[in-house]
Design an enzyme around this catalytic site. Sequence first.
Site, PDB file in Angstrom:
ATOM      1  N   CYS A   9      98.774  -4.349  17.710  1.00  0.00           N
ATOM      2  CA  CYS A   9      97.415  -4.164  18.201  1.00  0.00           C
ATOM      3  C   CYS A   9      97.528  -4.144  19.709  1.00  0.00           C
ATOM      4  O   CYS A   9      97.750  -5.168  20.341  1.00  0.00           O
ATOM      5  CB  CYS A   9      96.479  -5.295  17.771  1.00  0.00           C
ATOM      6  N   CYS A  30      94.306  -6.209  21.551  1.00  0.00           N
ATOM      7  CA  CYS A  30      94.210  -7.663  21.531  1.00  0.00           C
ATOM      8  C   CYS A  30      95.163  -8.201  20.462  1.00  0.00           C
ATOM      9  O   CYS A  30      96.360  -8.125  20.631  1.00  0.00           O
ATOM     10  CB  CYS A  30      92.782  -8.124  21.299  1.00  0.00           C
ATOM     11  N   SER A  31      94.657  -8.710  19.396  1.00  0.00           N
ATOM     12  CA  SER A  31      95.574  -9.201  18.372  1.00  0.00           C
ATOM     13  C   SER A  31      94.957  -9.052  16.988  1.00  0.00           C
ATOM     14  O   SER A  31      95.016  -9.959  16.175  1.00  0.00           O
ATOM     15  CB  SER A  31      95.963 -10.648  18.644  1.00  0.00           C
ATOM     16  N   CYS A  32      94.342  -7.919  16.714  1.00  0.00           N
ATOM     17  CA  CYS A  32      93.809  -7.647  15.388  1.00  0.00           C
ATOM     18  C   CYS A  32      94.964  -7.717  14.393  1.00  0.00           C
ATOM     19  O   CYS A  32      96.054  -7.223  14.657  1.00  0.00           O
ATOM     20  CB  CYS A  32      93.153  -6.272  15.339  1.00  0.00           C
TER      21      CYS A  32
END
Lengths: 210, 119
Positions: A109, A112-114
Amino acid sequence: MPSEHSHDHDHSEVPSDLALRVKALESLLVEKGLVDPAALEILIDTYETKVGPRNGAKVVAHAWSDPDYKARLLADGSKAIAEFGFDGRQGKDIVVVENTEQVHNMVVCTLCSCYPWPVLGLPPVWYKASPYRARAVRDPVGVLKDFGVTLPEDVEIRVWDSTAELRYLVLPQRPAGTEGLSEADLAELVTRDSMIGTGLAKQPGAGGTP
Amino acid sequence: MSTPATPALPGQPGDEAGPVFREPWEAQAFALAVELSAAGHFTWNEWAETLGAEIKAAQAAGDPDLGDTYYHHWLAALERLTAEKGLVVPDDRRSRRDAWEQAYRDTPHGRPVELKKRP
């Protein structure tokens, strides 16, 4: 809790009330020195690596064992995963991509950090860190090498960039020599990293940690 | 490396390896309770009693308690016990929660979310 996320706004996804309450407690307790953030991290890491990915491992082992399930999984990941009861609020749009002799898939991702946490648990620290996010797209071969994975040169590497609405799960290749194994034994071979695409499934009898 | 002993509690969702989380905040709430207990701010028994009381209260209020709300009760117990032990003042907790919400609304997607000022 309805999701307010849409493409046309530019602020970060606001967490649920529950998540905000936890964040409030955590930040106050850490500031007061009542809990050690490093210890929290270790504890959460234990669960993200040892517990969370088990859901995904069950899905993968089932897909390896049952061609009909595999077809359903690749056709509609979210729906097939929901057959196991794994359908957290953010797990609704999971796309499963299959590794083959010709194609290796890897998930990142960049924003961000999906992460497909209903099947993989919490994202590992490196997944959230900018070096991985930046390099995965630019230099996937180098990133794979850092993870100890070297693929034949003719294998095409596909990098999938997750979003808040769309998350990816890699269906790793079933290791050779596992024909007689039960689904439970197969699931033991499925590591978290193999479902992100930064690793391969373990060989039977190889042991070791993900 | 060893993690603090976490005795299983009745009704806690989990498998043979331990607790299972549905959302990240559940793991964070779980870790906070374990760490506060490990640091001696309360005993695990006190924790279990508080959590049990929260679950009972929720059941009495009509929650079928099928496991999906387990960490809602966990969080409520955490808020209650940290207040009872004088660790976190409820008013501080509420204003901090609102400050985080505002920080998320003010931060562009993809940037780290940080509190502007610490109340």
